[in-house]
Scaffold this motif. Sequence first.
Motif, mmCIF file in Angstrom:
data_model
loop_
_atom_site.group_PDB
_atom_site.id
_atom_site.type_symbol
_atom_site.label_atom_id
_atom_site.label_comp_id
_atom_site.label_asym_id
_atom_site.label_seq_id
_atom_site.Cartn_x
_atom_site.Cartn_y
_atom_site.Cartn_z
ATOM 1 N N SER A 42 0.747 -0.734 0.151
ATOM 2 C CA SER A 42 0.101 0.093 -0.118
ATOM 3 C C SER A 42 1.162 1.232 -0.061
ATOM 4 C CB SER A 42 -0.927 0.415 1.245
ATOM 5 O OG SER A 42 -1.592 1.083 1.216
ATOM 6 N N ILE A 43 1.469 1.270 0.735
ATOM 7 C CA ILE A 43 2.559 2.431 0.657
ATOM 8 C C ILE A 43 3.092 2.490 -0.496
ATOM 9 C CG2 ILE A 43 5.050 2.778 2.277
ATOM 10 C CD1 ILE A 43 3.945 1.847 4.941
ATOM 11 N N ALA A 44 4.110 1.086 -0.708
ATOM 12 C CA ALA A 44 4.703 1.712 -2.569
ATOM 13 C C ALA A 44 3.684 1.959 -3.319
ATOM 14 C CB ALA A 44 5.397 0.239 -3.280
ATOM 15 N N SER A 45 2.619 1.939 -3.757
ATOM 16 C CA SER A 45 1.355 2.152 -4.550
ATOM 17 C C SER A 45 1.427 3.231 -4.335
ATOM 18 C CB SER A 45 0.159 1.523 -3.889
ATOM 19 O OG SER A 45 -0.975 1.668 -5.016
ATOM 20 N N ASP A 46 1.213 3.868 -3.182
ATOM 21 C CA ASP A 46 1.405 5.322 -2.799
ATOM 22 C C ASP A 46 2.035 6.285 -3.528
ATOM 23 O OD1 ASP A 46 -1.457 5.293 -1.667
ATOM 24 O OD2 ASP A 46 -0.175 5.488 0.388
ATOM 25 N N MET A 47 3.625 5.814 -3.296
ATOM 26 C CA MET A 47 4.607 5.932 -3.803
ATOM 27 C C MET A 47 4.971 5.861 -5.305
ATOM 28 S SD MET A 47 6.739 6.980 -0.332
ATOM 29 C CE MET A 47 7.761 7.242 -1.604
ATOM 30 N N ASP A 48 4.236 5.382 -6.199
ATOM 31 C CA ASP A 48 4.313 4.977 -7.197
ATOM 32 C C ASP A 48 5.685 3.497 -7.076
ATOM 33 O OD1 ASP A 48 2.334 6.515 -8.465
ATOM 34 O OD2 ASP A 48 2.783 8.246 -8.870
ATOM 35 N N GLU A 49 5.852 3.014 -6.467
ATOM 36 C CA GLU A 49 7.036 2.399 -6.620
ATOM 37 C C GLU A 49 6.976 0.994 -6.186
ATOM 38 O OE1 GLU A 49 9.855 3.266 -5.701
ATOM 39 O OE2 GLU A 49 10.085 5.380 -5.544
ATOM 40 N N CYS A 50 7.154 0.059 -6.774
ATOM 41 C CA CYS A 50 7.403 -1.256 -6.972
ATOM 42 C C CYS A 50 6.797 -1.884 -5.628
ATOM 43 C CB CYS A 50 8.848 -2.223 -7.111
ATOM 44 S SG CYS A 50 8.808 -3.897 -6.708
ATOM 45 N N ARG A 60 11.396 4.932 3.203
ATOM 46 C CA ARG A 60 11.302 6.014 4.094
ATOM 47 C C ARG A 60 12.119 6.895 4.223
ATOM 48 N NH1 ARG A 60 9.125 5.422 9.664
ATOM 49 N NH2 ARG A 60 10.449 6.727 11.084
ATOM 50 N N SER A 61 13.298 6.659 3.987
ATOM 51 C CA SER A 61 14.309 7.471 3.104
ATOM 52 C C SER A 61 14.401 9.088 2.003
ATOM 53 C CB SER A 61 16.237 7.270 3.064
ATOM 54 O OG SER A 61 16.370 6.325 4.459
ATOM 55 N N VAL A 62 13.389 8.181 0.977
ATOM 56 C CA VAL A 62 13.272 8.734 -0.413
ATOM 57 C C VAL A 62 12.018 9.464 0.312
ATOM 58 C CG1 VAL A 62 11.619 8.160 -2.780
ATOM 59 C CG2 VAL A 62 13.993 6.680 -1.982
ATOM 60 N N TYR A 63 10.913 9.104 1.466
ATOM 61 C CA TYR A 63 9.288 9.472 1.495
ATOM 62 C C TYR A 63 10.177 11.526 2.367
ATOM 63 C CZ TYR A 63 5.679 10.571 3.474
ATOM 64 O OH TYR A 63 3.589 11.457 4.577
ATOM 65 N N ARG A 64 11.127 11.112 3.493
ATOM 66 C CA ARG A 64 11.755 11.408 4.422
ATOM 67 C C ARG A 64 12.394 13.138 3.302
ATOM 68 N NH1 ARG A 64 15.831 12.498 6.645
ATOM 69 N NH2 ARG A 64 17.130 10.112 5.874
ATOM 70 N N THR A 65 12.718 12.535 2.314
ATOM 71 C CA THR A 65 13.574 13.486 2.003
ATOM 72 C C THR A 65 12.508 14.300 1.005
ATOM 73 O OG1 THR A 65 15.814 11.998 1.572
ATOM 74 C CG2 THR A 65 15.253 14.123 -0.286
ATOM 75 N N LYS A 66 11.887 13.622 -0.106
ATOM 76 C CA LYS A 66 10.756 14.317 -0.655
ATOM 77 C C LYS A 66 10.157 15.279 0.118
ATOM 78 C CE LYS A 66 6.413 13.573 -3.684
ATOM 79 N NZ LYS A 66 5.607 12.763 -3.862
ATOM 80 N N TYR A 67 9.829 15.114 1.904
ATOM 81 C CA TYR A 67 8.998 15.839 2.602
ATOM 82 C C TYR A 67 9.347 17.095 3.152
ATOM 83 C CZ TYR A 67 4.669 14.375 0.424
ATOM 84 O OH TYR A 67 4.444 13.704 -0.540
ATOM 85 N N ASN A 68 11.216 16.918 2.947
ATOM 86 C CA ASN A 68 11.548 17.667 4.014
ATOM 87 C C ASN A 68 12.060 17.533 5.798
ATOM 88 O OD1 ASN A 68 13.713 19.242 4.278
ATOM 89 N ND2 ASN A 68 12.899 21.333 4.361
ATOM 90 N N ILE A 69 11.832 16.240 5.235
ATOM 91 C CA ILE A 69 11.393 15.664 6.601
ATOM 92 C C ILE A 69 12.729 15.239 7.758
ATOM 93 C CG2 ILE A 69 10.745 13.926 8.745
ATOM 94 C CD1 ILE A 69 8.019 13.192 6.130
ATOM 95 N N GLN A 70 13.414 16.065 8.713
ATOM 96 C CA GLN A 70 14.600 15.742 9.329
ATOM 97 C C GLN A 70 14.718 14.263 9.909
ATOM 98 O OE1 GLN A 70 14.468 18.573 12.968
ATOM 99 N NE2 GLN A 70 14.296 19.979 11.487
ATOM 100 N N GLY A 71 15.562 13.890 9.903
ATOM 101 C CA GLY A 71 16.464 12.511 10.235
ATOM 102 C C GLY A 71 17.786 11.862 9.276
ATOM 103 N N SER A 72 18.240 11.437 9.025
ATOM 104 C CA SER A 72 19.047 10.716 8.411
ATOM 105 C C SER A 72 18.690 8.737 8.082
ATOM 106 C CB SER A 72 20.488 10.790 9.621
ATOM 107 O OG SER A 72 20.199 9.702 11.018
ATOM 108 N N LEU A 73 19.859 8.502 7.264
ATOM 109 C CA LEU A 73 19.697 7.250 7.229
ATOM 110 C C LEU A 73 20.127 6.225 7.697
ATOM 111 C CD1 LEU A 73 22.139 7.269 3.868
ATOM 112 C CD2 LEU A 73 19.560 6.982 4.172
ATOM 113 N N CYS A 74 21.284 6.530 9.191
ATOM 114 C CA CYS A 74 21.033 6.204 10.460
ATOM 115 C C CYS A 74 20.140 5.842 10.807
ATOM 116 C CB CYS A 74 22.301 6.474 11.145
ATOM 117 S SG CYS A 74 23.105 5.410 12.706
#
Length: 104
Positions: A42-50, A60-74
Amino acid sequence: MAVTRQPGSFGPSEFQTGLCDFCGDCGTCLYGLCCYPCLGCSIASDMDECCLCGLSMAIRSVYRTKYNIQGSLCGDFWAVGCCPLCATCQLKRDIDRRKEQGIF
């Protein structure tokens, strides 16, 4: 009138719910408990991913980057590694809230 913000850009923010905010949306949590792979799809479908990408740290990292949500890969690695259900439900709750707000 001067343009001060590019269309589609977002200021730094946080996820709209906490990692363990199960009571914020019991339906999403039950969905994840009953069919965790379906929630990922469902999440992948929402984000047009496999569909296979929905449960990964990468989405999660792609989503965070797209919406400028603070955090890190770690941080994404630890969230998904320590409690994948919590991290996946948090992501789905955030997607759903952004859809309601018209910013997804």
